[in-house]
Design a protein around this motif. Structure first.
Motif, PDB file in Angstrom:
ATOM      1  N   ALA A   1      -0.495   9.203 -51.412  1.00 40.05           N
ATOM      2  CA  ALA A   1      -1.439   9.722 -52.100  1.00 40.05           C
ATOM      3  C   ALA A   1      -1.434   9.780 -53.706  1.00 40.05           C
ATOM      4  CB  ALA A   1      -1.615  11.386 -51.635  1.00 40.05           C
ATOM      5  N   MET A   2      -0.013  10.236 -54.028  1.00 40.63           N
ATOM      6  CA  MET A   2       0.155   9.874 -55.380  1.00 40.63           C
ATOM      7  C   MET A   2      -0.311   8.550 -55.947  1.00 40.63           C
ATOM      8  SD  MET A   2       0.915  12.796 -56.810  1.00 40.63           S
ATOM      9  CE  MET A   2       1.997  12.392 -58.280  1.00 40.63           C
ATOM     10  N   MET A   3       0.201   7.353 -55.268  1.00 39.33           N
ATOM     11  CA  MET A   3       0.077   6.128 -55.790  1.00 39.33           C
ATOM     12  C   MET A   3      -1.380   5.774 -55.805  1.00 39.33           C
ATOM     13  SD  MET A   3       2.945   4.137 -53.754  1.00 39.33           S
ATOM     14  CE  MET A   3       2.627   2.478 -54.370  1.00 39.33           C
ATOM     15  N   PHE A   4      -2.128   6.459 -54.742  1.00 35.71           N
ATOM     16  CA  PHE A   4      -3.693   6.242 -54.738  1.00 35.71           C
ATOM     17  C   PHE A   4      -4.356   7.091 -55.965  1.00 35.71           C
ATOM     18  CE2 PHE A   4      -8.051   7.560 -53.281  1.00 35.71           C
ATOM     19  CZ  PHE A   4      -8.372   6.300 -53.019  1.00 35.71           C
ATOM     20  N   LEU A   5      -4.078   8.279 -56.134  1.00 33.18           N
ATOM     21  CA  LEU A   5      -4.546   9.006 -57.337  1.00 33.18           C
ATOM     22  C   LEU A   5      -4.084   8.250 -58.643  1.00 33.18           C
ATOM     23  CD1 LEU A   5      -3.754  12.562 -55.892  1.00 33.18           C
ATOM     24  CD2 LEU A   5      -5.772  11.646 -56.301  1.00 33.18           C
ATOM     25  N   ALA A   6      -3.205   7.576 -58.787  1.00 32.47           N
ATOM     26  CA  ALA A   6      -2.873   6.894 -60.059  1.00 32.47           C
ATOM     27  C   ALA A   6      -3.445   5.739 -60.211  1.00 32.47           C
ATOM     28  CB  ALA A   6      -1.178   6.448 -59.914  1.00 32.47           C
ATOM     29  N   GLY A   7      -4.120   5.223 -59.213  1.00 32.92           N
ATOM     30  CA  GLY A   7      -5.078   3.972 -59.496  1.00 32.92           C
ATOM     31  C   GLY A   7      -4.599   2.924 -58.887  1.00 32.92           C
ATOM     32  N   VAL A   8      -3.589   2.524 -57.964  1.00 32.73           N
ATOM     33  CA  VAL A   8      -3.238   1.703 -57.270  1.00 32.73           C
ATOM     34  C   VAL A   8      -4.195   0.827 -56.440  1.00 32.73           C
ATOM     35  CG1 VAL A   8      -1.540   0.676 -55.535  1.00 32.73           C
ATOM     36  CG2 VAL A   8      -0.568   2.320 -57.230  1.00 32.73           C
ATOM     37  N   HIS A   9      -4.321  -0.351 -56.615  1.00 31.68           N
ATOM     38  CA  HIS A   9      -5.649  -0.958 -55.846  1.00 31.68           C
ATOM     39  C   HIS A   9      -5.533  -0.488 -54.124  1.00 31.68           C
ATOM     40  CE1 HIS A   9      -8.376  -4.171 -54.482  1.00 31.68           C
ATOM     41  NE2 HIS A   9      -9.045  -3.975 -55.952  1.00 31.68           N
ATOM     42  N   TRP A  10      -6.857  -0.405 -53.807  1.00 30.59           N
ATOM     43  CA  TRP A  10      -7.018   0.136 -52.432  1.00 30.59           C
ATOM     44  C   TRP A  10      -6.585  -1.113 -51.437  1.00 30.59           C
ATOM     45  CZ3 TRP A  10      -9.676  -3.190 -49.358  1.00 30.59           C
ATOM     46  CH2 TRP A  10     -10.399  -4.338 -49.811  1.00 30.59           C
ATOM     47  N   ALA A  11      -6.372  -2.242 -52.004  1.00 33.50           N
ATOM     48  CA  ALA A  11      -5.902  -3.426 -50.839  1.00 33.50           C
ATOM     49  C   ALA A  11      -4.491  -3.292 -50.664  1.00 33.50           C
ATOM     50  CB  ALA A  11      -6.219  -4.749 -51.797  1.00 33.50           C
TER      51      ALA A  11
END
Length: 379
Positions: free
Chosen positions: A180-190
């Protein structure tokens, strides 16, 4: 500048911090904690001992800790994030070497006055470390493979140390919060799509291997899966916990049997009624309305955290606040799913309601950092 802002700025700096504290959030947390006190009083048969009195003292200490942490500038927590993470890792290693065994697992370090559970500390320091990492990392590098691998390692190392205790529930929480933290930080959805696809493929392969020469799980592990999918296969053994939990949930109906009138908990049919399965006691005594009311309070806490994160102009503070909100959400989501039979029984407490020392104090420490980010944001 409004009259209110001018009035607050005219107050001495020390007192001004107290005024900037998000007091409605504290009221929400205290309301949830009071529900926990009532439930612990009920499951003890109408007595403050042995659980309610100790829980009230722990919440008082946790509340004081939260306010103390809130007064410390947010830059301090950013600067010590890496050190806090490394200390948590060291404590997890110490558990393997010197830990105390309880309920078949080696998860605690006995300090005499308290049994410390380092995996609980890791839930907070992992969020701190990832928030500090992405605060330091330039935005254009967020999704580059080399810079994605480092936070993956930050997550997987403690996950492995917790898995060998063994503590599947906390491992799931750590890896989910990290994602979740990586997603919130902007890591690409792929990246997330690839992980989900790999997970689905792995699960499919495991089930297809059953009964073959290359079977990936032992027979008893497959039986545990069967019991989770259909607890009635072993109602007095592996399926006992969830079977009794479902009976308690169903017997509460819409409005419940009444305070201290729950038969499943009073007659000791319900296992771990003061810790992991305390939500079923609440649902039996206060029914669907009581359960939804508690869920509504939890949702309000999450909404307050999201609102605080959105109004903060500091990247570390926003990620830290959202990370703590995600951790809090996963606590109650996994626990409620577990007692309703929607997820395996993995031993995750209901936040601020289940009896426990380390979990409550660490959670209040996390909310103290959320308050620190709110108190010290630019105004």
């Amino acid at each position: 500048m409004s009259y209110l802002d001018y009035s607050v700025k005219s107050v001495p700096a020390g007192l001004r911090k107290i005024l900037y504290v998000n007091w409605p959030l504290i009221v929400l947390l205290s309301t949830v904690a009071c529900i926990g006190f009532l439930m612990l009083y009920s499951v003890a048969g109408g007595s403050a001992e042995p659980w309610m009195d100790a829980q009230m003292k722990r919440y008082g200490a946790g509340l004081a800790l939260m306010l103390i942490v809130a007064m410390i500038p947010i830059w301090f927590w950013r600067n010590i994030a890496a050190v806090a993470y490394l200390i948590s890792l060291a404590l997890l290693v110490a558990v393997e070497l010197f830990g105390t065994i309880g309920m078949g697992a080696q998860r605690w370090i006995d300090l005499g006055f308290i049994r410390l559970q380092p995996s609980e500390i890791m839930k907070i320091t992992l969020v701190m470390a990832l928030a500090a990492y992405y605060d330091w990392l330039p935005l254009h590098k967020t999704s580059r493979p080399l810079w994605v691998m480092f936070p993956v390692l930050i997550v997987l190392v403690p996950v492995y140390l917790v898995l060998v205790q063994p503590d599947l529930g906390t491992s799931i929480l750590l890896i989910t919060v990290g994602g979740a933290m990586m997603f919130l930080a902007g890591v690409h959805w792929a990246y997330f799509a690839a992980v989900i696809a790999a997970g689905i493929g792995l699960v499919t392969t495991v089930f297809q291997s059953r009964g073959t020469e290359w079977q990936l799980l032992a027979d008893y592990q497959f039986r545990r899966i069967d019991t989770f999918l259909d607890p009635s296969q072993d109602p007095l053994g592996a399926g006992y916990h969830i079977t009794q939990s479902k009976i308690a949930l169903g017997s509460g109906g819409w409005t419940g049997r009444g305070f201290m009138q729950g038969t499943q908990s009073r007659l000791n049919f319900l296992p771990e009624k003061h810790t992991d399965f305390i939500f079923t006691t609440l649902a039996e005594e206060f029914g669907f309305i009581g359960g939804v009311s508690l869920l509504g309070l939890y949702a309000l806490v999450i909404m307050f955290c999201i609102s605080m994160a959105m109004t903060n102009r500091d990247r570390f503070s926003s990620l830290l606040t959202l990370g703590m909100a995600a951790t809090f959400f996963l606590f109650f989501a996994v626990n409620m799913s577990m007692v309703m039979g929607l997820a395996p029984v993995v031993g995750v407490p209901l936040p601020l309601v289940s009896y426990g020392g380390s979990a409550m104090l660490i959670l209040m420490l996390g909310f103290g950092m959320v308050q620190s980010a709110h108190v010290h944001k630019p105004r």
